[in-house]
Design an enzyme around this catalytic site. Sequence first.
Site, PDB file in Angstrom:
ATOM      1  N   ASN A 241      12.328   9.043   7.532  1.00 35.80           N
ATOM      2  CA  ASN A 241      11.155   9.900   7.707  1.00 35.80           C
ATOM      3  C   ASN A 241      10.357   9.433   8.920  1.00 35.80           C
ATOM      4  OD1 ASN A 241       9.096   7.882   6.800  1.00 35.80           O
ATOM      5  ND2 ASN A 241      10.393   7.976   4.988  1.00 35.80           N
ATOM      6  N   PHE A 357      -0.706   4.740  -1.705  1.00 32.49           N
ATOM      7  CA  PHE A 357      -1.131   5.731  -0.717  1.00 32.49           C
ATOM      8  C   PHE A 357      -0.548   7.079  -1.124  1.00 32.49           C
ATOM      9  CE2 PHE A 357      -3.119   3.947   3.155  1.00 32.49           C
ATOM     10  CZ  PHE A 357      -3.247   2.644   2.704  1.00 32.49           C
ATOM     11  N   LYS A 371      -1.265  11.176  -9.242  1.00 32.09           N
ATOM     12  CA  LYS A 371      -0.451  10.013  -8.840  1.00 32.09           C
ATOM     13  C   LYS A 371      -1.053   8.708  -9.328  1.00 32.09           C
ATOM     14  CE  LYS A 371       2.020  11.803  -5.096  1.00 32.09           C
ATOM     15  NZ  LYS A 371       2.187  12.049  -3.702  1.00 32.09           N
TER      16      LYS A 371
HETATM   17  O1  C5P Z   1       4.891   9.966  -4.746  1.00 31.23           O
HETATM   18  P1  C5P Z   1       4.623   9.655  -3.326  1.00 31.23           P
HETATM   19  O2  C5P Z   1       5.860   9.232  -2.570  1.00 31.23           O
HETATM   20  O3  C5P Z   1       3.829  10.672  -2.596  1.00 31.23           O
HETATM   21  O4  C5P Z   1       3.653   8.362  -3.409  1.00 31.23           O
HETATM   22  C1  C5P Z   1       3.302   7.623  -2.316  1.00 31.23           C
HETATM   23  C2  C5P Z   1       2.992   6.223  -2.741  1.00 31.23           C
HETATM   24  O5  C5P Z   1       4.030   5.696  -3.539  1.00 31.23           O
HETATM   25  C3  C5P Z   1       2.862   5.250  -1.590  1.00 31.23           C
HETATM   26  O6  C5P Z   1       1.974   4.248  -1.952  1.00 31.23           O
HETATM   27  C4  C5P Z   1       4.286   4.743  -1.432  1.00 31.23           C
HETATM   28  O7  C5P Z   1       4.322   3.494  -0.785  1.00 31.23           O
HETATM   29  C5  C5P Z   1       4.713   4.640  -2.880  1.00 31.23           C
HETATM   30  N1  C5P Z   1       6.149   4.824  -3.152  1.00 31.23           N
HETATM   31  C6  C5P Z   1       6.876   3.743  -3.579  1.00 31.23           C
HETATM   32  N2  C5P Z   1       8.222   3.905  -3.888  1.00 31.23           N
HETATM   33  C7  C5P Z   1       8.801   5.101  -3.792  1.00 31.23           C
HETATM   34  C8  C5P Z   1       8.068   6.224  -3.381  1.00 31.23           C
HETATM   35  C9  C5P Z   1       6.736   6.054  -3.064  1.00 31.23           C
HETATM   36  O8  C5P Z   1       6.353   2.639  -3.649  1.00 31.23           O
HETATM   37  N3  C5P Z   1      10.094   5.197  -4.113  1.00 31.23           N
END
Ligand code: C5P
Length: 441
Positions: A241, A357, A371
């Site tokens: 990404n 975040f 979240k």
């Molecule tokens: O659910 P989403 O991806 O939008 O959430 C973002 C948050 O979750 C961020 O803090 C990101 O670092 C964390 N995250 C994570 N592991 C994942 C996906 C997101 O720690 N597999």
Amino acid sequence: MSQLLLQNRKIVLGVTGGIAAYKSCELCRKLIKNGAEVRVVMTETATKFVTPATFAALTHHEVMSDVFQDAEGIDHIAITNDADLFVIAPATANSLAKFATGIADNAVTTAVLASACPVVLAPAMNSRMLLNPATKSNIKTLQERGFYIIAPEEGDLACGDKGLGRMRNVDDIFSYICALLNDHIALPYQAPELSCLPSPTTPAALTQTKLLPKSHGAGIKIVITAGPTQEPIDPARVITNRSSGKMGYALAQMAATMGADVTLISGPTQLATPNNVKRINVTTAEQMLDAVKSQVGQAHIMIGCAAVADYRLIEPMQTKLKKEETGEFLNLQLVKNEDIISYVGHLVENRPFTVGFAAESNNFEANAREKLTRKNLDLIVMNDISDPAIGFNSNDNAATVFGPNGIVTSFGKMSKIKMADLLMELIIAEYKDHKTAKAKK
Ligand code: C5P
């Protein structure tokens, strides 16, 4: 009229003998235009590039270019006595070597050795000189002593070469000075071979009382994830990404500046490791989770700033996919990655204060709250990614922070480094409150 950025600031501008000295005239003018009172001190070689008369006309003060001279009753020892900042631009390889070894053989080197205020250096030189181990080691020594270094940039050099070594442009130097004096923080400047973050943590720097490092992070271990992850498709291709890692790195830098013990678990980025930060490099989400598991047991605070890929290939190809063989359509079977921050948020034993975040383009508040609850976070920092001027790869950001009781605070558009400073202050304060509240139970 709004207050000028450098109103009532006293800045000493040191000019050493490089062609970039002509740019210092513009820097001098800009500092004055923004309210600073500027005094100039020059080496004899610098006076061959620009005459003292030019700086005298700009500053309305006599210029000091000789150690036997009292410029308006002030000598080279006293010139920085009531200054907020001493900026050496350009700083030649020769002068850097003298600053590093404590030589005092001209007005600038003597004033640096006797400096009573923080010193900022803007090196400028040919790239071979810059990348020579002698210069690199001098810069490192100076950084370790608490000098602020504005790393030079790549570009056309006066000698006709192209490369790293050109003095940072006047606007960047000006912004750096404003950030130092107004926010008491320094901007990260990265160059491929020289990671030039300031490190005012040494005893020498502590005497620089006007820019004392903040110490409220002392004794706190913080783990931060940053950057994107890359999920392999085949040996050549990945799913990834657009995260640059800038926000996570800025948080790590600020946390370290505040005296915290910082571990940065980073996906692939182009960024240099901030000073005093332990960095663990990972590529995939699974590797990031493993690294987090290995660190989180000892952490007081965990910040999930990484843009972790939500899915990975069930089985990445061992050999490179060939379009002749895959045909018109290619189906890849993906499986969900474990949510790292949610894993940490739901830890039963040794659960750190957990901050996530959220990058959202709509329904900000509802999504952030959902979240926060689902991942069992203490705080969530919500970024609006519908505005291209902020967010991914940009140097600016804007955010709203939510806690279990709703909005904690909102930050309008500002640099990521400034926001990192404010966010780290907030996170550390909230962590301390949380700890006190838990102890009372
Ligand atoms: O659910 P989403 O991806 O939008 O959430 C973002 C948050 O979750 C961020 O803090 C990101 O670092 C964390 N995250 C994570 N592991 C994942 C996906 C997101 O720690 N597999």
